[in-house]
Scaffold this active site. Sequence first.
Site, PDB file in Angstrom:
ATOM      1  N   GLY A 107       0.793  -1.227   0.000  1.00 39.77           N
ATOM      2  CA  GLY A 107       0.000   0.000   0.000  1.00 39.77           C
ATOM      3  C   GLY A 107       0.826   1.277   0.000  1.00 39.77           C
ATOM      4  N   ASN A 110       4.172   4.327   9.550  1.00 40.01           N
ATOM      5  CA  ASN A 110       3.063   4.187   8.606  1.00 40.01           C
ATOM      6  C   ASN A 110       2.194   2.955   8.878  1.00 40.01           C
ATOM      7  OD1 ASN A 110       1.779   4.293   5.722  1.00 40.01           O
ATOM      8  ND2 ASN A 110       2.843   2.312   5.784  1.00 40.01           N
ATOM      9  N   ALA A 111       2.725   1.957   9.593  1.00 44.11           N
ATOM     10  CA  ALA A 111       1.954   0.716   9.793  1.00 44.11           C
ATOM     11  C   ALA A 111       0.633   1.025  10.484  1.00 44.11           C
ATOM     12  CB  ALA A 111       2.747  -0.282  10.632  1.00 44.11           C
ATOM     13  N   ASP A 154     -12.989  -2.342  12.613  1.00 45.89           N
ATOM     14  CA  ASP A 154     -14.156  -1.473  12.771  1.00 45.89           C
ATOM     15  C   ASP A 154     -15.322  -2.131  13.510  1.00 45.89           C
ATOM     16  OD1 ASP A 154     -12.627   0.228  11.265  1.00 45.89           O
ATOM     17  OD2 ASP A 154     -13.893   0.175   9.483  1.00 45.89           O
ATOM     18  N   GLN A 156     -15.123   9.124  12.573  1.00 47.62           N
ATOM     19  CA  GLN A 156     -15.800   8.282  11.588  1.00 47.62           C
ATOM     20  C   GLN A 156     -16.677   7.251  12.297  1.00 47.62           C
ATOM     21  OE1 GLN A 156     -17.446   7.662   8.972  1.00 47.62           O
ATOM     22  NE2 GLN A 156     -15.781   7.797   7.475  1.00 47.62           N
ATOM     23  N   TYR A 198      -9.967   3.547  15.838  1.00 44.21           N
ATOM     24  CA  TYR A 198      -9.075   4.095  14.795  1.00 44.21           C
ATOM     25  C   TYR A 198      -9.000   5.619  14.895  1.00 44.21           C
ATOM     26  CZ  TYR A 198      -7.184   4.518   9.987  1.00 44.21           C
ATOM     27  OH  TYR A 198      -6.413   4.787   8.873  1.00 44.21           O
ATOM     28  N   PRO A 220      -3.891  11.254   5.550  1.00 46.58           N
ATOM     29  CA  PRO A 220      -4.448  10.931   4.232  1.00 46.58           C
ATOM     30  C   PRO A 220      -5.961  10.781   4.297  1.00 46.58           C
ATOM     31  CG  PRO A 220      -2.733   9.327   4.886  1.00 46.58           C
ATOM     32  CD  PRO A 220      -3.120  10.114   6.106  1.00 46.58           C
TER      33      PRO A 220
HETATM   34  P1  NAP Z   1      -2.182  -1.686   4.093  1.00 45.71           P
HETATM   35  O1  NAP Z   1      -2.194  -1.686   2.603  1.00 45.71           O
HETATM   36  O2  NAP Z   1      -3.213  -2.474   4.831  1.00 45.71           O
HETATM   37  O3  NAP Z   1      -0.716  -2.142   4.571  1.00 45.71           O
HETATM   38  C1  NAP Z   1      -0.448  -2.234   5.924  1.00 45.71           C
HETATM   39  C2  NAP Z   1       1.044  -2.450   6.149  1.00 45.71           C
HETATM   40  O4  NAP Z   1       1.276  -2.353   7.569  1.00 45.71           O
HETATM   41  C3  NAP Z   1       1.522  -3.830   5.742  1.00 45.71           C
HETATM   42  O5  NAP Z   1       2.872  -3.752   5.304  1.00 45.71           O
HETATM   43  C4  NAP Z   1       1.437  -4.614   7.057  1.00 45.71           C
HETATM   44  O6  NAP Z   1       2.293  -5.752   7.118  1.00 45.71           O
HETATM   45  C5  NAP Z   1       1.914  -3.535   8.020  1.00 45.71           C
HETATM   46  N1  NAP Z   1       1.517  -3.803   9.408  1.00 45.71           N
HETATM   47  C6  NAP Z   1       0.261  -3.935   9.909  1.00 45.71           C
HETATM   48  N2  NAP Z   1       0.309  -4.214  11.222  1.00 45.71           N
HETATM   49  C7  NAP Z   1       1.630  -4.246  11.566  1.00 45.71           C
HETATM   50  C8  NAP Z   1       2.340  -4.532  12.762  1.00 45.71           C
HETATM   51  N3  NAP Z   1       1.694  -4.807  13.912  1.00 45.71           N
HETATM   52  N4  NAP Z   1       3.688  -4.525  12.735  1.00 45.71           N
HETATM   53  C9  NAP Z   1       4.373  -4.256  11.595  1.00 45.71           C
HETATM   54  N5  NAP Z   1       3.758  -3.974  10.427  1.00 45.71           N
HETATM   55  C10 NAP Z   1       2.405  -3.984  10.407  1.00 45.71           C
HETATM   56  O7  NAP Z   1      -2.294  -0.201   4.676  1.00 45.71           O
HETATM   57  P2  NAP Z   1      -2.377   1.210   3.897  1.00 45.71           P
HETATM   58  O8  NAP Z   1      -3.753   1.386   3.406  1.00 45.71           O
HETATM   59  O9  NAP Z   1      -1.224   1.352   2.977  1.00 45.71           O
HETATM   60  O10 NAP Z   1      -2.223   2.212   5.138  1.00 45.71           O
HETATM   61  C11 NAP Z   1      -0.968   2.696   5.546  1.00 45.71           C
HETATM   62  C12 NAP Z   1      -1.191   3.722   6.650  1.00 45.71           C
HETATM   63  O11 NAP Z   1      -1.985   4.799   6.152  1.00 45.71           O
HETATM   64  C13 NAP Z   1      -1.953   3.166   7.865  1.00 45.71           C
HETATM   65  O12 NAP Z   1      -1.447   3.743   9.049  1.00 45.71           O
HETATM   66  C14 NAP Z   1      -3.360   3.631   7.623  1.00 45.71           C
HETATM   67  O13 NAP Z   1      -4.100   3.726   8.823  1.00 45.71           O
HETATM   68  C15 NAP Z   1      -3.118   4.977   6.987  1.00 45.71           C
HETATM   69  N6  NAP Z   1      -4.217   5.473   6.187  1.00 45.71           N
HETATM   70  C16 NAP Z   1      -4.642   4.762   5.124  1.00 45.71           C
HETATM   71  C17 NAP Z   1      -5.698   5.249   4.374  1.00 45.71           C
HETATM   72  C18 NAP Z   1      -6.203   4.528   3.161  1.00 45.71           C
HETATM   73  O14 NAP Z   1      -7.213   4.989   2.621  1.00 45.71           O
HETATM   74  N7  NAP Z   1      -5.585   3.471   2.701  1.00 45.71           N
HETATM   75  C19 NAP Z   1      -6.309   6.457   4.735  1.00 45.71           C
HETATM   76  C20 NAP Z   1      -5.842   7.158   5.833  1.00 45.71           C
HETATM   77  C21 NAP Z   1      -4.786   6.648   6.553  1.00 45.71           C
HETATM   78  P3  NAP Z   1       1.750  -7.210   6.565  1.00 45.71           P
HETATM   79  O15 NAP Z   1       1.778  -7.105   5.075  1.00 45.71           O
HETATM   80  O16 NAP Z   1       2.740  -8.173   7.117  1.00 45.71           O
HETATM   81  O17 NAP Z   1       0.372  -7.364   7.114  1.00 45.71           O
END
Ligand code: NAP
Length: 240
Positions: free
Chosen positions: A13, A82-83, A88, A141, A147, A177
């Site tokens: 992501g 970023n993780a 929900d 939200q 969250y 974001p």
């Molecule tokens: P994603 O595609 O679900 O990817 C999550 C990543 O975080 C993966 O690499 C995952 O590893 C890693 N991760 C999760 N739990 C972890 C842990 N306990 N220890 C180490 N690594 C961990 O997420 P994303 O959508 O790119 O989101 C990235 C960030 O942006 C997050 O903080 C999210 O809350 C924030 N965000 C996202 C959005 C959106 O619309 N996508 C909007 C606002 C904010 P694995 O692959 O091993 O599971």
Amino acid sequence: MSRVAVVTGGTRGIGEEICVELKEAGYKPAAVYAGNDSAARDFTARTGVPAFKFDVSDFDACQKGVAEIQKELGPVEVLVNNAGITRDGTMHKMTFEQWDAVIQTNLASCFNMCKAVIEGMREREFGRIVNIGSVNGRAGQYGQVNYAAAKSGIHGFTKALALEGAGKGITVNAIAPGYVLTDMVRAVPERVLEKIVATIPVGRLGDPKDIARAVTFLVADDAGFVTGSTLDINGGQHMY
Ligand code: NAP
């Protein structure tokens, strides 16, 4: 000089795109992931960026994991927290486990990771920390008290640590974001997603690149005057 940049959740992501952009900008990125080994292997094969497996919600694992990264790559000068995960549910249905998992993974992780790098940054008098929050931490939200609390906490954490780092060459900023097309958003039912897109003035979901570009700006050597800020990148969905 290539600065070592640790990106938690860097294998998928938004995190993957941050690693790619930082590498292109001349940094030495290292991605941290939780357990999806095949995604991590594919990521490293695609990008050439090494991936390190440890749980960012586990304090001791972070100290050990960062020590390993520093041994292999050198001192960590850039950290992107970023993780993140979602679990929900409306308050009356949410379990303690859902609450706790989100607070630990999204918020406590920032403490765990910053603790592992802050001494070194203070000694070298240089550091760049970017924490990834969310529009839902700014606006709230439905179904996300866990969250929204974690992400909102990130914004306070950022400002407090920015004050502490300011005299030591360490900047700390956050990005909030909006909805970005990654696995996290692909998990949202199609009909809900359509309704969400209808509320975004630019008329589309964000691309991971929209966020990665901003990270590259914030971590640059010449961005030393930008600290304690939260950059909203949400297509105009929520304005302050
Ligand atoms: P994603 O595609 O679900 O990817 C999550 C990543 O975080 C993966 O690499 C995952 O590893 C890693 N991760 C999760 N739990 C972890 C842990 N306990 N220890 C180490 N690594 C961990 O997420 P994303 O959508 O790119 O989101 C990235 C960030 O942006 C997050 O903080 C999210 O809350 C924030 N965000 C996202 C959005 C959106 O619309 N996508 C909007 C606002 C904010 P694995 O692959 O091993 O599971």
